[in-house]
Design a protein around this motif. Structure first.
Motif, PDB file in Angstrom:
ATOM      1  N   PHE A 145     -14.925 -18.773   3.084  1.00  0.00           N
ATOM      2  CA  PHE A 145     -13.830 -19.739   3.240  1.00  0.00           C
ATOM      3  C   PHE A 145     -12.737 -19.513   2.185  1.00  0.00           C
ATOM      4  CE2 PHE A 145     -11.645 -23.726   2.520  1.00  0.00           C
ATOM      5  CZ  PHE A 145     -11.409 -24.203   3.802  1.00  0.00           C
ATOM      6  N   GLY A 146     -13.136 -19.440   0.910  1.00  0.00           N
ATOM      7  CA  GLY A 146     -12.161 -19.255  -0.167  1.00  0.00           C
ATOM      8  C   GLY A 146     -11.413 -17.939  -0.030  1.00  0.00           C
ATOM      9  N   TYR A 147     -12.134 -16.885   0.369  1.00  0.00           N
ATOM     10  CA  TYR A 147     -11.493 -15.581   0.551  1.00  0.00           C
ATOM     11  C   TYR A 147     -10.447 -15.630   1.663  1.00  0.00           C
ATOM     12  CZ  TYR A 147     -10.900 -10.814   2.269  1.00  0.00           C
ATOM     13  OH  TYR A 147     -10.359  -9.637   2.725  1.00  0.00           O
ATOM     14  N   GLN A 148     -10.773 -16.310   2.763  1.00  0.00           N
ATOM     15  CA  GLN A 148      -9.846 -16.397   3.896  1.00  0.00           C
ATOM     16  C   GLN A 148      -8.576 -17.158   3.514  1.00  0.00           C
ATOM     17  OE1 GLN A 148     -12.533 -18.224   6.704  1.00  0.00           O
ATOM     18  NE2 GLN A 148     -12.952 -16.274   7.736  1.00  0.00           N
ATOM     19  N   VAL A 149      -8.735 -18.241   2.761  1.00  0.00           N
ATOM     20  CA  VAL A 149      -7.562 -18.994   2.315  1.00  0.00           C
ATOM     21  C   VAL A 149      -6.692 -18.141   1.391  1.00  0.00           C
ATOM     22  CG1 VAL A 149      -6.781 -20.998   1.002  1.00  0.00           C
ATOM     23  CG2 VAL A 149      -8.692 -21.235   2.592  1.00  0.00           C
ATOM     24  N   GLY A 150      -7.337 -17.433   0.440  1.00  0.00           N
ATOM     25  CA  GLY A 150      -6.597 -16.561  -0.473  1.00  0.00           C
ATOM     26  C   GLY A 150      -5.878 -15.447   0.268  1.00  0.00           C
ATOM     27  N   ARG A 151      -6.494 -14.920   1.292  1.00  0.00           N
ATOM     28  CA  ARG A 151      -5.863 -13.847   2.078  1.00  0.00           C
ATOM     29  C   ARG A 151      -4.644 -14.378   2.831  1.00  0.00           C
ATOM     30  NH1 ARG A 151      -8.860 -10.105   6.699  1.00  0.00           N
ATOM     31  NH2 ARG A 151      -7.040  -8.775   7.149  1.00  0.00           N
ATOM     32  N   ASP A 152      -4.756 -15.595   3.375  1.00  0.00           N
ATOM     33  CA  ASP A 152      -3.609 -16.183   4.073  1.00  0.00           C
ATOM     34  C   ASP A 152      -2.427 -16.365   3.118  1.00  0.00           C
ATOM     35  OD1 ASP A 152      -4.940 -16.262   6.451  1.00  0.00           O
ATOM     36  OD2 ASP A 152      -5.435 -18.399   6.374  1.00  0.00           O
ATOM     37  N   LYS A 153      -2.739 -16.757   1.887  1.00  0.00           N
ATOM     38  CA  LYS A 153      -1.673 -16.964   0.909  1.00  0.00           C
ATOM     39  C   LYS A 153      -0.967 -15.657   0.574  1.00  0.00           C
ATOM     40  CE  LYS A 153      -0.620 -18.510  -3.737  1.00  0.00           C
ATOM     41  NZ  LYS A 153      -1.128 -18.870  -5.074  1.00  0.00           N
ATOM     42  N   SER A 154      -1.754 -14.589   0.395  1.00  0.00           N
ATOM     43  CA  SER A 154      -1.160 -13.319  -0.004  1.00  0.00           C
ATOM     44  C   SER A 154      -0.441 -12.610   1.149  1.00  0.00           C
ATOM     45  CB  SER A 154      -2.255 -12.392  -0.566  1.00  0.00           C
ATOM     46  OG  SER A 154      -3.234 -12.135   0.424  1.00  0.00           O
ATOM     47  N   THR A 155      -0.872 -12.843   2.376  1.00  0.00           N
ATOM     48  CA  THR A 155      -0.267 -12.135   3.510  1.00  0.00           C
ATOM     49  C   THR A 155       0.901 -12.902   4.131  1.00  0.00           C
ATOM     50  OG1 THR A 155      -1.954 -13.096   4.982  1.00  0.00           O
ATOM     51  CG2 THR A 155      -2.372 -10.884   4.082  1.00  0.00           C
ATOM     52  N   SER A 156       0.680 -14.165   4.450  1.00  0.00           N
ATOM     53  CA  SER A 156       1.735 -14.924   5.132  1.00  0.00           C
ATOM     54  C   SER A 156       2.372 -15.996   4.261  1.00  0.00           C
ATOM     55  CB  SER A 156       1.164 -15.591   6.389  1.00  0.00           C
ATOM     56  OG  SER A 156       0.211 -16.585   6.055  1.00  0.00           O
ATOM     57  N   GLY A 157       1.678 -16.399   3.181  1.00  0.00           N
ATOM     58  CA  GLY A 157       2.199 -17.463   2.338  1.00  0.00           C
ATOM     59  C   GLY A 157       2.063 -18.845   2.948  1.00  0.00           C
ATOM     60  N   ASN A 158       1.310 -18.951   4.060  1.00  0.00           N
ATOM     61  CA  ASN A 158       1.127 -20.229   4.757  1.00  0.00           C
ATOM     62  C   ASN A 158      -0.348 -20.513   5.010  1.00  0.00           C
ATOM     63  OD1 ASN A 158       3.954 -20.806   5.121  1.00  0.00           O
ATOM     64  ND2 ASN A 158       3.985 -19.300   6.786  1.00  0.00           N
ATOM     65  N   LEU A 159      -0.679 -21.778   5.012  1.00  0.00           N
ATOM     66  CA  LEU A 159      -2.007 -22.221   5.397  1.00  0.00           C
ATOM     67  C   LEU A 159      -1.897 -22.823   6.797  1.00  0.00           C
ATOM     68  CD1 LEU A 159      -5.007 -22.750   4.582  1.00  0.00           C
ATOM     69  CD2 LEU A 159      -4.257 -25.018   3.827  1.00  0.00           C
ATOM     70  N   VAL A 160      -2.623 -22.257   7.716  1.00  0.00           N
ATOM     71  CA  VAL A 160      -2.557 -22.704   9.118  1.00  0.00           C
ATOM     72  C   VAL A 160      -3.842 -23.440   9.459  1.00  0.00           C
ATOM     73  CG1 VAL A 160      -2.260 -22.005  11.519  1.00  0.00           C
ATOM     74  CG2 VAL A 160      -1.095 -20.734   9.701  1.00  0.00           C
ATOM     75  N   ILE A 161      -3.728 -24.721   9.791  1.00  0.00           N
ATOM     76  CA  ILE A 161      -4.898 -25.499  10.171  1.00  0.00           C
ATOM     77  C   ILE A 161      -4.683 -26.092  11.568  1.00  0.00           C
ATOM     78  CG2 ILE A 161      -5.392 -26.097   7.775  1.00  0.00           C
ATOM     79  CD1 ILE A 161      -4.445 -28.955   8.422  1.00  0.00           C
ATOM     80  N   SER A 162      -5.772 -26.467  12.188  1.00  0.00           N
ATOM     81  CA  SER A 162      -5.722 -27.119  13.500  1.00  0.00           C
ATOM     82  C   SER A 162      -6.037 -28.601  13.333  1.00  0.00           C
ATOM     83  CB  SER A 162      -6.737 -26.483  14.460  1.00  0.00           C
ATOM     84  OG  SER A 162      -6.431 -25.130  14.700  1.00  0.00           O
ATOM     85  N   VAL A 163      -5.252 -29.426  13.982  1.00  0.00           N
ATOM     86  CA  VAL A 163      -5.523 -30.856  14.055  1.00  0.00           C
ATOM     87  C   VAL A 163      -5.939 -31.151  15.491  1.00  0.00           C
ATOM     88  CG1 VAL A 163      -4.591 -33.186  13.812  1.00  0.00           C
ATOM     89  CG2 VAL A 163      -3.871 -31.381  12.232  1.00  0.00           C
ATOM     90  N   LYS A 164      -7.155 -31.629  15.646  1.00  0.00           N
ATOM     91  CA  LYS A 164      -7.732 -31.817  16.981  1.00  0.00           C
ATOM     92  C   LYS A 164      -8.067 -33.284  17.219  1.00  0.00           C
ATOM     93  CE  LYS A 164      -9.806 -27.180  17.012  1.00  0.00           C
ATOM     94  NZ  LYS A 164      -9.108 -26.624  18.200  1.00  0.00           N
ATOM     95  N   ALA A 165      -8.014 -33.673  18.484  1.00  0.00           N
ATOM     96  CA  ALA A 165      -8.371 -35.038  18.874  1.00  0.00           C
ATOM     97  C   ALA A 165      -9.194 -34.987  20.154  1.00  0.00           C
ATOM     98  CB  ALA A 165      -7.132 -35.894  19.076  1.00  0.00           C
ATOM     99  N   ASN A 166     -10.267 -35.752  20.171  1.00  0.00           N
ATOM    100  CA  ASN A 166     -11.098 -35.893  21.364  1.00  0.00           C
ATOM    101  C   ASN A 166     -11.136 -37.361  21.752  1.00  0.00           C
ATOM    102  OD1 ASN A 166     -11.818 -33.116  21.246  1.00  0.00           O
ATOM    103  ND2 ASN A 166     -13.392 -33.602  19.735  1.00  0.00           N
ATOM    104  N   GLY A 167     -11.122 -37.645  23.038  1.00  0.00           N
ATOM    105  CA  GLY A 167     -11.106 -39.054  23.424  1.00  0.00           C
ATOM    106  C   GLY A 167     -11.495 -39.307  24.857  1.00  0.00           C
ATOM    107  N   ARG A 168     -11.450 -40.589  25.207  1.00  0.00           N
ATOM    108  CA  ARG A 168     -11.710 -41.071  26.573  1.00  0.00           C
ATOM    109  C   ARG A 168     -10.556 -41.997  26.947  1.00  0.00           C
ATOM    110  NH1 ARG A 168     -15.181 -38.090  25.321  1.00  0.00           N
ATOM    111  NH2 ARG A 168     -17.428 -38.144  25.738  1.00  0.00           N
ATOM    112  N   LEU A 169     -10.028 -41.819  28.167  1.00  0.00           N
ATOM    113  CA  LEU A 169      -8.942 -42.669  28.620  1.00  0.00           C
ATOM    114  C   LEU A 169      -9.210 -43.175  30.027  1.00  0.00           C
ATOM    115  CD1 LEU A 169      -7.130 -40.976  30.885  1.00  0.00           C
ATOM    116  CD2 LEU A 169      -6.216 -39.856  28.864  1.00  0.00           C
ATOM    117  N   ARG A 170      -8.483 -44.254  30.392  1.00  0.00           N
ATOM    118  CA  ARG A 170      -8.527 -44.799  31.748  1.00  0.00           C
ATOM    119  C   ARG A 170      -7.093 -44.980  32.233  1.00  0.00           C
ATOM    120  NH1 ARG A 170     -11.261 -50.267  31.255  1.00  0.00           N
ATOM    121  NH2 ARG A 170     -10.378 -50.136  29.147  1.00  0.00           N
TER     122      ARG A 170
END
Length: 215
Positions: A145-170
């Motif tokens: 995990f730490g290595y992947q974050v460090g690699r993102d910083k050195s290559t793109s300079g950005n941290l890319v995360i996903s925000v997800k939502a699960n639900g039920r609707l009517r």
């Protein structure tokens, strides 16, 4: 000598009275079945005519206040604030959101616990702003995990995360309300790095992104 069997008037009356009752029950069954099929056909016709469009979501702002990783046994503490914009595009259909849970992930690893947003109703062509505090304490993550974050910083300079939502609707059409339907929302947040590899201070993005909704 032939035998003649005669039925008593009482026996004949009992038999005759049996047939009308049988026919009445049969007619009642057919009437009930016809009424039920008519109601179901009407509901199906209304549903096909209106054809509800799935709700639309967009991510308006993301703030990472904490993302601390212990060296061993690779446990993560996180604090993330997200603001979502939800819209009902239907002109004649309302939406009941019975369940809506939001969480954050990074490269397929969940980095916060599920946070529940209170149930709410969304009227025709109505919009809502939804805020959620996503927290995690001692969440197990991969050793890389730490290595992947460090690699993102050195290559793109950005941290890319996903925000997800699960639900039920009517769905609501007039006074009729449908059964529950499962839906999933997936958003992407791109946050520029500042300071150390793993952010201990606020990382913020106000760049809105459209989310994908699966229903």
């Amino acid at each position: 000598m032939s035998q003649i069997h005669e039925k008593s008037p009482k026996h004949c009356a009992a038999k005759q009275s049996h047939f009308p009752a049988h026919k009445f029950n049969k007619k009642l069954f057919y009437s009930f079945s016809t009424l039920l099929l008519t109601i179901l056909a009407l509901i199906l016709l209304v549903w096909l005519t209106l054809h509800p469009t799935k709700p639309q979501f967009s991510l308006k702002q993301t703030d990472i206040y904490q993302l601390n990783l212990s060296s061993f046994p690779h446990l993560l503490n996180s604090s993330i604030q997200v603001t979502l914009f939800s819209q009902n595009p239907n002109r004649k259909v309302g939406i009941y959101y019975d369940i809506l849970e939001v969480y954050a992930s990074y490269k397929g690893q969940q980095i916060s616990l599920d946070t529940s947003i209170p149930p709410f109703y969304q009227g025709h062509e109505e919009s809502n702003v939804l805020s959620a505090s996503l927290l995690g304490e001692g969440l197990p993550v991969a050793p890389s995990f730490g290595y992947q974050v460090g690699r993102d910083k050195s290559t793109s300079g950005n941290l890319v995360i996903s925000v997800k939502a699960n639900g039920r609707l009517r769905w609501r059409v007039g006074s009729w309300v449908s059964g529950r339907y499962r839906f999933n929302v997936d958003c992407i947040a791109i946050l520029p790095f500042s300071g150390s590899s793993l952010p201990t201070g606020p990382l913020t993005t106000k760049q809105g992104t459209q989310c994908s909704t699966a229903l």
